[in-house]
Enzyme design. Structure first.
Site, PDB file in Angstrom:
ATOM      1  N   GLN A  61      23.642  27.465  47.814  1.00  0.00           N
ATOM      2  CA  GLN A  61      24.780  26.867  48.516  1.00  0.00           C
ATOM      3  C   GLN A  61      24.741  27.213  49.992  1.00  0.00           C
ATOM      4  O   GLN A  61      24.964  26.354  50.854  1.00  0.00           O
ATOM      5  CB  GLN A  61      26.091  27.342  47.879  1.00  0.00           C
TER       6      GLN A  61
ATOM      7  N   ARG B 162      37.127  33.164  46.173  1.00  0.00           N
ATOM      8  CA  ARG B 162      35.661  33.319  46.263  1.00  0.00           C
ATOM      9  C   ARG B 162      35.187  33.572  47.699  1.00  0.00           C
ATOM     10  O   ARG B 162      35.791  33.110  48.659  1.00  0.00           O
ATOM     11  CB  ARG B 162      34.986  32.079  45.642  1.00  0.00           C
TER      12      ARG B 162
ATOM     13  N   SER C 290      21.147  32.318  47.698  1.00  0.00           N
ATOM     14  CA  SER C 290      22.182  31.316  47.439  1.00  0.00           C
ATOM     15  C   SER C 290      21.740  29.938  47.915  1.00  0.00           C
ATOM     16  O   SER C 290      21.524  29.711  49.102  1.00  0.00           O
ATOM     17  CB  SER C 290      23.488  31.711  48.140  1.00  0.00           C
TER      18      SER C 290
ATOM     19  N   ASP D 118      23.576  30.056  36.502  1.00  0.00           N
ATOM     20  CA  ASP D 118      24.735  29.437  35.846  1.00  0.00           C
ATOM     21  C   ASP D 118      24.680  29.550  34.321  1.00  0.00           C
ATOM     22  O   ASP D 118      25.660  29.249  33.637  1.00  0.00           O
ATOM     23  CB  ASP D 118      24.833  27.962  36.249  1.00  0.00           C
TER      24      ASP D 118
ATOM     25  N   LYS E 212      31.354  34.145  40.750  1.00  0.00           N
ATOM     26  CA  LYS E 212      31.348  32.751  40.299  1.00  0.00           C
ATOM     27  C   LYS E 212      32.785  32.300  39.998  1.00  0.00           C
ATOM     28  O   LYS E 212      33.732  32.895  40.488  1.00  0.00           O
ATOM     29  CB  LYS E 212      30.416  32.616  39.092  1.00  0.00           C
TER      30      LYS E 212
ATOM     31  N   ARG F 117      32.025  36.837  36.028  1.00  0.00           N
ATOM     32  CA  ARG F 117      31.437  36.518  34.718  1.00  0.00           C
ATOM     33  C   ARG F 117      30.921  37.741  33.974  1.00  0.00           C
ATOM     34  O   ARG F 117      30.750  37.680  32.752  1.00  0.00           O
ATOM     35  CB  ARG F 117      30.337  35.461  34.876  1.00  0.00           C
TER      36      ARG F 117
ATOM     37  N   ARG G 146      25.104  16.500  46.128  1.00  0.00           N
ATOM     38  CA  ARG G 146      24.232  16.257  47.281  1.00  0.00           C
ATOM     39  C   ARG G 146      24.003  14.771  47.512  1.00  0.00           C
ATOM     40  O   ARG G 146      23.903  14.316  48.658  1.00  0.00           O
ATOM     41  CB  ARG G 146      22.894  16.980  47.067  1.00  0.00           C
TER      42      ARG G 146
ATOM     43  N   LYS H 166      25.089  18.443  38.211  1.00  0.00           N
ATOM     44  CA  LYS H 166      26.213  18.647  39.140  1.00  0.00           C
ATOM     45  C   LYS H 166      25.708  18.863  40.565  1.00  0.00           C
ATOM     46  O   LYS H 166      26.217  18.259  41.510  1.00  0.00           O
ATOM     47  CB  LYS H 166      27.044  19.837  38.655  1.00  0.00           C
TER      48      LYS H 166
HETATM   49  C1  S3P Z   1      24.705  25.668  43.259  1.00  0.00           C
HETATM   50  C2  S3P Z   1      24.181  26.889  43.523  1.00  0.00           C
HETATM   51  C3  S3P Z   1      24.500  28.107  42.755  1.00  0.00           C
HETATM   52  C4  S3P Z   1      25.188  27.775  41.430  1.00  0.00           C
HETATM   53  C5  S3P Z   1      26.235  26.717  41.568  1.00  0.00           C
HETATM   54  C6  S3P Z   1      25.631  25.436  42.134  1.00  0.00           C
HETATM   55  C7  S3P Z   1      24.344  24.522  44.121  1.00  0.00           C
HETATM   56  O1  S3P Z   1      25.366  28.921  43.526  1.00  0.00           O
HETATM   57  O2  S3P Z   1      25.750  28.936  40.869  1.00  0.00           O
HETATM   58  O3  S3P Z   1      26.829  26.427  40.318  1.00  0.00           O
HETATM   59  O4  S3P Z   1      24.602  23.370  43.750  1.00  0.00           O
HETATM   60  O5  S3P Z   1      23.777  24.771  45.198  1.00  0.00           O
HETATM   61  P1  S3P Z   1      24.781  29.943  44.633  1.00  0.00           P
HETATM   62  O6  S3P Z   1      23.886  29.189  45.456  1.00  0.00           O
HETATM   63  O7  S3P Z   1      25.947  30.447  45.397  1.00  0.00           O
HETATM   64  O8  S3P Z   1      24.134  31.026  43.816  1.00  0.00           O
END
Ligand code: S3P
Length: 444
Positions: free
Chosen positions: A177, A131, A175, A325, A352, A356, A35, A30
């Site tokens: 993300q 979130r 993170s 995850d 999340k 969770r 990306r 995913k």
């Molecule tokens: C992800 C980063 C993770 C993960 C998410 C996908 C990503 O989150 O939990 O399912 O693709 O960068 P965080 O970076 O907020 O921990």
């Protein structure tokens, strides 16, 4: 009840089985699929993606890019061809961009859209609207972006038309993300963008930027992107998602008999925390590391798993971000293990797709498990699972984790609110049945 309401109520009914066996090829990763779409859209030339995950989350990213004028063609379900618009070729969307359930899409787009000449609004479903978004908005503002949240949550309102400067940013929480959002914004910044990580997080953005001709520089605990780069189209082969394979790693471990072979799975070391945790619990897992993916710059391998007697452990805190995850599966493994498991340093789980820690603790308690919930984790005394009814709170990974738990429960488990499994693992129920799980999907 109309069809939409029925689907929203979709449930799993799972009954115990003794054996699971066979070969499984899980769908594409995913994180990498999101990306690949975004960088392909910003590149010059035609990008080809193979092994794309056609889950709802990645389809939301695809739709958003289409709404900004990008030409994307999907052939079959897992091949995508993108005519890159170039760094400055996106067009203003006419309506808010809907990211559905996807935190990754929303946060990465926050970075990308902060740097555009046009205004945009990013929204999502009921879960995503709860979130935290200041974690990404705050550093983007520091770069010069004009971005507003709704008391810290979506929708995000981005003014656009700002020129961004590079910053050095020490993330308070680990993170990928947030790191990725800043690197995407950094593509447009004057000056270098440096992100300091408190713990290692997945590095797919960095690997893929390099593949598109825009390498980052890594120093101990930080990553930097220099200004002035541009992206050149490439071919991306997406490996199977280790986060999806993990459900079957647990299935193969807790069944009494059988062997599962999981093929073509991504083995990036920033993602393999669950393998380390479950091995520490005594799992019987063999990893065959195929040659590093020539195309993607990602490691790919085959994983073979058989039954094991799991035992409780203190989960090493440094493994938590590398298994973030997969933590719902650690809760299930712990509930079925001999002895006590302590999970700590996992407060991020509360932010999340659901909280969770709370949802897993409530679910396990409903199955008779002795579990103490803590602010940053839980203490779980292993034993056996009764049957019962679980509310997944619309969280795809919670739903799948309890479906797997049903292999070893004493009685059937009914899991409600499971439609969101399609966000990350379309075809989960079919794969589960194919390996011998007794899983029924019902509407309502
Ligand atoms: C992800 C980063 C993770 C993960 C998410 C996908 C990503 O989150 O939990 O399912 O693709 O960068 P965080 O970076 O907020 O921990």
């Amino acid at each position: 009840m109309n069809e939409k309401q029925l689907i929203a109520q979709r449930s799993f009914l799972t009954r115990p089985v003794e054996q699971v066996s066979g070969q499984v090829r899980v769908p594409g990763d995913k994180s990498i699929s999101h990306r690949a779409l975004m960088l392909g859209a910003l590149a010059e030339g035609m990008t080809q993606i193979q092994g794309f995950l056609p889950g709802e989350d990645c389809l939301a990213t695809m739709a958003a890019l289409r709404n900004m004028g990008v030409n994307l063609e999907q052939s079959g379900t897992t091949s995508v061809q993108i005519e890159g618009a170039g760094l400055h070729g996106l067009q203003a969307p006419v309506a808010p961009l809907d990211m559905g359930n996807s935190g990754t899409a929303m946060r990465l787009f926050a970075g990308l859209l902060s740097a555009q000449a046009f205004a945009s609004v990013i929204t999502g479903d009921e879960s995503l609207l709860q979130r935290p978004m200041e974690r990404v908005a705050m550093p983007l503002r520091e770069m010069g972006a004009a971005i507003e949240t709704n008391a810290g949550r979506p929708p995000l309102i981005i003014t656009g038309g700002r020129s961004l400067c590079g910053i050095e940013y020490a993330m308070p929480v680990a993170s990928a993300q947030v790191k990725s959002a800043l690197l995407l914004a950094g593509l447009y910044a004057t000056g270098p963008t440096t992100v300091i990580e408190p713990a290692v997080t997945r590095d797919h953005t960095e690997r893929m930027l390099a593949q598109f001709g825009c390498p980052t520089q890594r120093a101990d605990g930080s990553v930097s992107l220099m200004p002035g780069g541009h992206l050149t189209a490439t071919r991306i082969e997406v490996p199977g998602d280790l986060s999806s394979a993990a459900f079957f790693l647990l299935a193969g471990s807790i069944a009494k008999r059988g062997e599962l072979v999981l093929e073509h799975v991504g083995l990036n070391s920033s993602r393999t925390g669950f393998l380390k945790i479950i091995n520490k619990m005594g799992a019987n897992i063999k990893v065959i590391d195929n040659a590093p993916g020539k195309v993607t710059g990602e490691r790919i391998g085959t994983i073979i798993v058989g039954p094991a007697r799991l035992r409780g452990i203190d989960v090493p805190m440094e493994l938590v971000p590398l298994a973030i995850d997969e933590m719902p599966l650690v809760f299930i493994a712990a509930a079925l293990a001999e002895g006590q498991t302590v999970i700590s340093g996992a407060a991020e789980l509360r932010h999340k797709e659901s909280d969770r820690i709370r949802v897993m603790a409530a679910g396990l308690r409903a199955l008779g498990v002795d579990i103490e919930e803590r602010p940053d984790g839980a203490v779980i005394n292993g034993g056996s699972l009764s049957g019962g009814e679980i509310d997944s709170a619309g969280d795809h990974r919670v739903a799948m984790a309890f479906a797997v738990a049903g292999i070893s429960a004493q009685d059937p488990i009914r899991i409600i609110d499971t439609a969101n499994v399609a966000t990350s693992f379309p075809g989960f129920a079919d794969s589960a049945v194919r390996i011998g799980m007794n899983l029924e999907v019902t509407d309502g």
